[in-house]
Scaffold this motif. Structure first.
Motif, PDB file in Angstrom:
ATOM      1  N   GLN A 194       8.185  -1.398  11.735  1.00 52.44           N
ATOM      2  CA  GLN A 194       7.575  -1.533  10.688  1.00 52.44           C
ATOM      3  C   GLN A 194       7.174  -2.755  10.753  1.00 52.44           C
ATOM      4  O   GLN A 194       5.937  -3.507  10.582  1.00 52.44           O
ATOM      5  N   LYS A 253       4.556  -5.181   8.125  1.00 47.82           N
ATOM      6  CA  LYS A 253       5.327  -5.629   7.325  1.00 47.82           C
ATOM      7  C   LYS A 253       5.471  -6.626   7.262  1.00 47.82           C
ATOM      8  O   LYS A 253       6.591  -6.782   7.769  1.00 47.82           O
ATOM      9  N   GLU A 284       8.908  -5.239   1.643  1.00 48.72           N
ATOM     10  CA  GLU A 284       7.981  -4.183   2.486  1.00 48.72           C
ATOM     11  C   GLU A 284       8.624  -2.640   2.678  1.00 48.72           C
ATOM     12  O   GLU A 284       8.132  -1.148   2.579  1.00 48.72           O
TER      13      GLU A 284
END
Ligand SMILES: [Zn+2]
Length: 284
Positions: free
Chosen positions: A245, A250, A254
């Motif tokens: 991620q 991100k 998040e």
């Protein structure tokens, strides 16, 4: 009960405030080698004609109970202390054993000789007499009470001050807080800790010590090599999920909101998934 105590331990670490210790138990692990614990920090001693050698002095408020237990065991008070790392729950007890010769990593001396911030709280510097008498960066071997004791610096995982203590004949290894038994660990990224380095250090332990080694973590139950393998699997899987991620751009928040570690809830016995994501994110 044990898990409950472990949570209390981590919470007390988070609160950084003096707690009333539970009863301190002392159990013989091997001839002359004892594990002392109130259910919080695991302290290991070796007694004999050369004097008592102690791995970690624990909290200052646990020290009276520890002294009483040494008296009940008819062993001398510690002559040598090794601090596995700089954290207060491992070194504040030094204040009660100022006659002891204290050995620690060179960075432990650096951290305990000035005020530090941990979990937004200020940790006061140790008085000079409770600070290390000897600092090391390389492995030191002590020959005491018929045992060969290896003090092995492995900084960079839990903190930048970590050391292992290996009782070679008894095949007992104290790993400090590099490993928290059965739970997500705390990684002190502000004082030289790093999740990836911690993983590397645990791998090194797996590759260095006998398969039969008895592992005493700073907190929680005794572990075996197979427990360490499970620990590495948790590291690998969780690092992968967070890394994927982060590489997609991100933010930490998040990734936490996505609950990418929802399948790892069983490790949330002190530090939660969000905390572990933070340590991984900051370490990548
Ligand atoms: Zn620690």
């Amino acid at each position: 009960m044990k898990i409950f105590l472990l949570i209390i331990s981590v919470l007390s670490m988070l609160n950084l405030s003096a707690q009333t210790p539970g009863k301190m138990k002392s159990a013989e692990l091997s001839k002359g080698i004892f594990l002392h614990s109130t259910g919080d920090v695991n302290l290991v001693s070796l007694s004999g004609p050369d004097g008592t050698f102690l791995v970690d002095a624990g909290w200052d408020y646990e020290a009276p109970a520890l002294k009483t237990n040494f008296d009940s065991l008819k062993t001398e008070q510690p002559k040598y202390i090794v601090s596995t790392h700089w954290h207060l729950d491992h070194v504040f007890g030094n204040k009660a054993f100022t006659d002891a010769f204290i050995i620690a990593h060179v960075n432990t001396k650096k951290y305990v000789s000035a005020d530090q911030t941990l979990f937004t709280e200020t940790i006061k510097a140790l008085p000079l007499e409770a600070q290390p008498n000897m600092t090391i960066k390389d492995t030191v071997t002590l020959y005491l009470n018929g045992e060969t004791i290896k003090i092995i610096p492995i900084p960079g995982g839990h903190t930048g001050t970590d050391m292992l203590v290996y009782f070679e004949k008894a095949n007992i290894l104290h790993v400090g807080d590099l490993i928290f038994a059965d739970m997500f660990p705390f990684v002190d990224v502000n004082h030289g800790g790093n999740v990836l380095k911690a993983r590397e250090r645990i791998k090194e332990i797996l590759n260095t010590f006998p398969k039969t080694v008895r592992i005493i973590p700073g907190h929680g139950r005794e572990l075996s090599v197979s427990d360490l393998s499970s620990y590495i699997m948790m590291y690998d899987a969780t690092i992968k999920l967070v890394k994927e991620q982060k590489q997609k751009g991100k933010t930490m928040k998040e990734i936490q909101d996505m609950k990418v570690l929802k399948d790892f809830a069983k490790w949330e016995k002190g530090f939660g998934c969000d905390q572990w994501i933070e340590y991984i994110y900051l370490s990548l």
